[in-house]
Design a protein around this motif. Sequence first.
Motif, PDB file in Angstrom:
ATOM      1  N   LEU A 191       0.805  -1.219   0.000  1.00  0.00           N
ATOM      2  CA  LEU A 191       0.000   0.000   0.000  1.00  0.00           C
ATOM      3  C   LEU A 191       0.840   1.273   0.000  1.00  0.00           C
ATOM      4  O   LEU A 191       0.476   2.266  -0.626  1.00  0.00           O
ATOM      5  CB  LEU A 191      -0.938   0.009   1.213  1.00  0.00           C
ATOM      6  CG  LEU A 191      -2.017  -1.083   1.247  1.00  0.00           C
ATOM      7  CD1 LEU A 191      -2.698  -1.100   2.608  1.00  0.00           C
ATOM      8  CD2 LEU A 191      -3.040  -0.861   0.146  1.00  0.00           C
ATOM      9  N   TYR A 192       1.997   1.234   0.708  1.00  0.00           N
ATOM     10  CA  TYR A 192       2.748   2.468   0.928  1.00  0.00           C
ATOM     11  C   TYR A 192       4.160   2.452   0.342  1.00  0.00           C
ATOM     12  O   TYR A 192       4.786   3.497   0.215  1.00  0.00           O
ATOM     13  CB  TYR A 192       2.807   2.762   2.437  1.00  0.00           C
ATOM     14  CG  TYR A 192       1.433   2.713   3.057  1.00  0.00           C
ATOM     15  CD1 TYR A 192       0.412   3.536   2.580  1.00  0.00           C
ATOM     16  CD2 TYR A 192       1.122   1.809   4.072  1.00  0.00           C
ATOM     17  CE1 TYR A 192      -0.870   3.464   3.108  1.00  0.00           C
ATOM     18  CE2 TYR A 192      -0.157   1.741   4.615  1.00  0.00           C
ATOM     19  CZ  TYR A 192      -1.148   2.562   4.130  1.00  0.00           C
ATOM     20  OH  TYR A 192      -2.412   2.497   4.646  1.00  0.00           O
ATOM     21  N   GLY A 193       4.649   1.253  -0.055  1.00  0.00           N
ATOM     22  CA  GLY A 193       5.949   1.169  -0.701  1.00  0.00           C
ATOM     23  C   GLY A 193       5.840   1.173  -2.215  1.00  0.00           C
ATOM     24  O   GLY A 193       6.579   1.876  -2.903  1.00  0.00           O
ATOM     25  N   THR A 194       4.911   0.376  -2.743  1.00  0.00           N
ATOM     26  CA  THR A 194       4.669   0.363  -4.186  1.00  0.00           C
ATOM     27  C   THR A 194       3.381   1.079  -4.562  1.00  0.00           C
ATOM     28  O   THR A 194       3.142   1.323  -5.749  1.00  0.00           O
ATOM     29  CB  THR A 194       4.621  -1.091  -4.717  1.00  0.00           C
ATOM     30  OG1 THR A 194       3.589  -1.801  -4.029  1.00  0.00           O
ATOM     31  CG2 THR A 194       5.938  -1.794  -4.494  1.00  0.00           C
ATOM     32  N   GLY A 195       2.555   1.393  -3.584  1.00  0.00           N
ATOM     33  CA  GLY A 195       1.339   2.168  -3.855  1.00  0.00           C
ATOM     34  C   GLY A 195       0.262   1.403  -4.585  1.00  0.00           C
ATOM     35  O   GLY A 195      -0.602   2.008  -5.240  1.00  0.00           O
ATOM     36  N   ILE A 196       0.242   0.077  -4.477  1.00  0.00           N
ATOM     37  CA  ILE A 196      -0.737  -0.728  -5.225  1.00  0.00           C
ATOM     38  C   ILE A 196      -2.156  -0.437  -4.747  1.00  0.00           C
ATOM     39  O   ILE A 196      -2.433  -0.395  -3.547  1.00  0.00           O
ATOM     40  CB  ILE A 196      -0.443  -2.223  -5.063  1.00  0.00           C
ATOM     41  CG1 ILE A 196       0.913  -2.578  -5.676  1.00  0.00           C
ATOM     42  CG2 ILE A 196      -1.535  -3.065  -5.721  1.00  0.00           C
ATOM     43  CD1 ILE A 196       1.338  -4.007  -5.414  1.00  0.00           C
ATOM     44  N   GLY A 237      11.663  -7.073   6.288  1.00  0.00           N
ATOM     45  CA  GLY A 237      10.565  -6.514   5.524  1.00  0.00           C
ATOM     46  C   GLY A 237      10.854  -5.079   5.125  1.00  0.00           C
ATOM     47  O   GLY A 237      11.948  -4.545   5.337  1.00  0.00           O
ATOM     48  N   VAL A 238       9.867  -4.421   4.555  1.00  0.00           N
ATOM     49  CA  VAL A 238      10.000  -3.028   4.117  1.00  0.00           C
ATOM     50  C   VAL A 238       9.661  -2.105   5.279  1.00  0.00           C
ATOM     51  O   VAL A 238       8.601  -2.239   5.901  1.00  0.00           O
ATOM     52  CB  VAL A 238       9.088  -2.746   2.909  1.00  0.00           C
ATOM     53  CG1 VAL A 238       9.051  -1.264   2.591  1.00  0.00           C
ATOM     54  CG2 VAL A 238       9.566  -3.541   1.704  1.00  0.00           C
ATOM     55  N   VAL A 239      10.549  -1.154   5.565  1.00  0.00           N
ATOM     56  CA  VAL A 239      10.342  -0.290   6.731  1.00  0.00           C
ATOM     57  C   VAL A 239      10.385   1.201   6.409  1.00  0.00           C
ATOM     58  O   VAL A 239       9.913   2.023   7.199  1.00  0.00           O
ATOM     59  CB  VAL A 239      11.378  -0.600   7.840  1.00  0.00           C
ATOM     60  CG1 VAL A 239      11.138  -1.996   8.410  1.00  0.00           C
ATOM     61  CG2 VAL A 239      12.807  -0.478   7.323  1.00  0.00           C
ATOM     62  N   LEU A 240      10.959   1.587   5.259  1.00  0.00           N
ATOM     63  CA  LEU A 240      10.989   2.992   4.839  1.00  0.00           C
ATOM     64  C   LEU A 240      10.426   3.088   3.430  1.00  0.00           C
ATOM     65  O   LEU A 240      10.815   2.331   2.540  1.00  0.00           O
ATOM     66  CB  LEU A 240      12.423   3.544   4.859  1.00  0.00           C
ATOM     67  CG  LEU A 240      13.054   3.768   6.229  1.00  0.00           C
ATOM     68  CD1 LEU A 240      14.536   4.087   6.083  1.00  0.00           C
ATOM     69  CD2 LEU A 240      12.348   4.894   6.975  1.00  0.00           C
ATOM     70  N   VAL A 241       9.489   4.031   3.226  1.00  0.00           N
ATOM     71  CA  VAL A 241       8.790   4.139   1.943  1.00  0.00           C
ATOM     72  C   VAL A 241       8.570   5.613   1.588  1.00  0.00           C
ATOM     73  O   VAL A 241       8.742   6.502   2.411  1.00  0.00           O
ATOM     74  CB  VAL A 241       7.425   3.419   1.987  1.00  0.00           C
ATOM     75  CG1 VAL A 241       7.600   1.919   2.177  1.00  0.00           C
ATOM     76  CG2 VAL A 241       6.535   3.992   3.090  1.00  0.00           C
ATOM     77  N   ASN A 242       8.132   5.826   0.345  1.00  0.00           N
ATOM     78  CA  ASN A 242       7.856   7.175  -0.134  1.00  0.00           C
ATOM     79  C   ASN A 242       6.409   7.382  -0.553  1.00  0.00           C
ATOM     80  O   ASN A 242       6.092   8.332  -1.257  1.00  0.00           O
ATOM     81  CB  ASN A 242       8.789   7.519  -1.297  1.00  0.00           C
ATOM     82  CG  ASN A 242      10.104   8.112  -0.818  1.00  0.00           C
ATOM     83  OD1 ASN A 242      10.174   9.292  -0.489  1.00  0.00           O
ATOM     84  ND2 ASN A 242      11.138   7.298  -0.775  1.00  0.00           N
ATOM     85  N   TYR A 243       5.530   6.452  -0.189  1.00  0.00           N
ATOM     86  CA  TYR A 243       4.085   6.608  -0.366  1.00  0.00           C
ATOM     87  C   TYR A 243       3.700   7.010  -1.800  1.00  0.00           C
ATOM     88  O   TYR A 243       3.112   8.077  -2.018  1.00  0.00           O
ATOM     89  CB  TYR A 243       3.540   7.625   0.652  1.00  0.00           C
ATOM     90  CG  TYR A 243       3.701   7.165   2.081  1.00  0.00           C
ATOM     91  CD1 TYR A 243       2.692   6.468   2.723  1.00  0.00           C
ATOM     92  CD2 TYR A 243       4.893   7.394   2.780  1.00  0.00           C
ATOM     93  CE1 TYR A 243       2.854   6.017   4.040  1.00  0.00           C
ATOM     94  CE2 TYR A 243       5.060   6.950   4.093  1.00  0.00           C
ATOM     95  CZ  TYR A 243       4.040   6.266   4.704  1.00  0.00           C
ATOM     96  OH  TYR A 243       4.207   5.819   5.994  1.00  0.00           O
ATOM     97  N   PRO A 244       4.011   6.158  -2.805  1.00  0.00           N
ATOM     98  CA  PRO A 244       3.636   6.483  -4.186  1.00  0.00           C
ATOM     99  C   PRO A 244       2.145   6.747  -4.321  1.00  0.00           C
ATOM    100  O   PRO A 244       1.321   6.020  -3.752  1.00  0.00           O
ATOM    101  CB  PRO A 244       4.034   5.216  -4.960  1.00  0.00           C
ATOM    102  CG  PRO A 244       5.060   4.552  -4.111  1.00  0.00           C
ATOM    103  CD  PRO A 244       4.682   4.848  -2.700  1.00  0.00           C
ATOM    104  N   GLY A 245       1.813   7.776  -5.053  1.00  0.00           N
ATOM    105  CA  GLY A 245       0.417   8.134  -5.280  1.00  0.00           C
ATOM    106  C   GLY A 245      -0.185   9.045  -4.239  1.00  0.00           C
ATOM    107  O   GLY A 245      -1.317   9.519  -4.406  1.00  0.00           O
TER     108      GLY A 245
END
Length: 522
Positions: free
Chosen positions: A216-221, A336-344
Amino acid sequence: MAQLTDYTAYADAQGHATSAALWDLFDGDREDLNIAHECIVRHADGSGRAAVRIAHADGRDEILSFDEIATGAARFAHWLDAEGIQPGERIAFMLEPSLPFYVCLFGAMQTGAISVPLFTLFGPDALKLRIDDCKPTILITNSEKADLARGAPGPRVIVADDGLLDDIARFPSTYTPKTKANDLAVFQYTSGTTRELPEAVKHSHRALVTLMFAALYGTGIRPGDQFFCPSSPAWGHGLWHGTLAPLGLGVTTGTFAGRFDPVRLMKALDDYRVTNMSAAATHYRMMKNSGKVADYAFHFRKLSYTGEPIDPATLDWIDLHFKVPVCSMYGTTEIGVVLVNYPGAEDFTVKPGSLGKAVPGQKLEVQRPDGSVCDAGEIGELMLWRGGGWLSTKDRARTDADGYFYHCGRADDVIISAGWTMSAVEIENSMLKHDAVLECGVIGVPDEKRGQVVKAFVVSDREGSDALIKELQDFTRQKLAQHEFPRIVEFVSELPKTPAGKVHRKMLRDREAAKAAEAAAA
């Protein structure tokens, strides 16, 4: 009632993203959950809707529907039962993306067996190490790899050809899963060398739920995306973020099969009208270096990457040709994934080169050796709060005044020369801005006077020469500092890469150490 997939804003993620809200996205619950059901079976509604689009290196396109995969997976599950496979036994797959790959992957998961994806380019030593470690009952591969697979003693080798699909066709097309949420579903190997086999990371079926934070927040799917991930599903990014995450949300995903070709990838992105892509930094760099981007049209709304930082020159190229900011996604197979840029997320500013901010519910700090928090701009070790204590990520990082995180290299990629501390990543990024540098790998090598000096391995489209070496050295010193430049430059035709596509600096260091040992012996 609104679900997390209904929100796209950063503020909404902070206000609504909880563990309980993640469970609302699935049929299963904390007791009973099965990855194959959530990713495939519940979306198989008889409509023939595409689940996976496969871009083959030879130019073929293969489109697999949820219905087709669900039917095949159920039949394979019954076949495993007929073969006497018990829950907890390991079923290994060394296959390129294909109908047999997805049928076997999801079929094994339904029975309670543990799926073990293996990279198709493994040689005999790499394969044997993993077979000895996970001890699969069955190893499924293609005809080209069958002899190699049979050389690894232990598992029964099955060739995934039309004969296998014909054999399972006699079984029923539906299957009732046998798993609980906490049962193991996947053994995932990280990309290491054959000399240092990483331990398999063991994932339960409920790992699919926590994966959704990254989705939801790393790839913004989101539902409605046309997704694509060119990374091999033998590795964490390709399997979890490129396959299970989108399918778990009913989103059509795309992947690449065969020897990677950046031009073939761009054609697929155009043909499939892909709106959301998550790739490795190397994939973007290879597309840039191909010089063919103008031949294709793109439809992106969201872009993300993982594996390593993208150099500034490639970031500029992405902005120019794809018209969408590319968002870093930081994590490892283990944490796992812990830092993201919130695509979208329109209310989140993507800063070029930044790792972004923490996934909802995660806490990270950049710390000094004594455990105190570094000031903004100060480089330290990136630490993750996990299980009541601080866990080292083995990465160096810094933050800025706005709380964004920036990667500063692996802890062992720091080069100390004559008392100066330098980052291999920063030097590589600066050199990659030079028009003559297609790829670059930087390490520290021993030096009697300075302790270490910087050595750069350069892939160039110009002939290597003393004049070009000086040009690159001067260019780097002007970009960084007078002491930050490669005192040694070696031109090479290619760089060693990890299976995930990252420059394999450890292999470069090992090669240099071996050369030094040979010279000393002589």
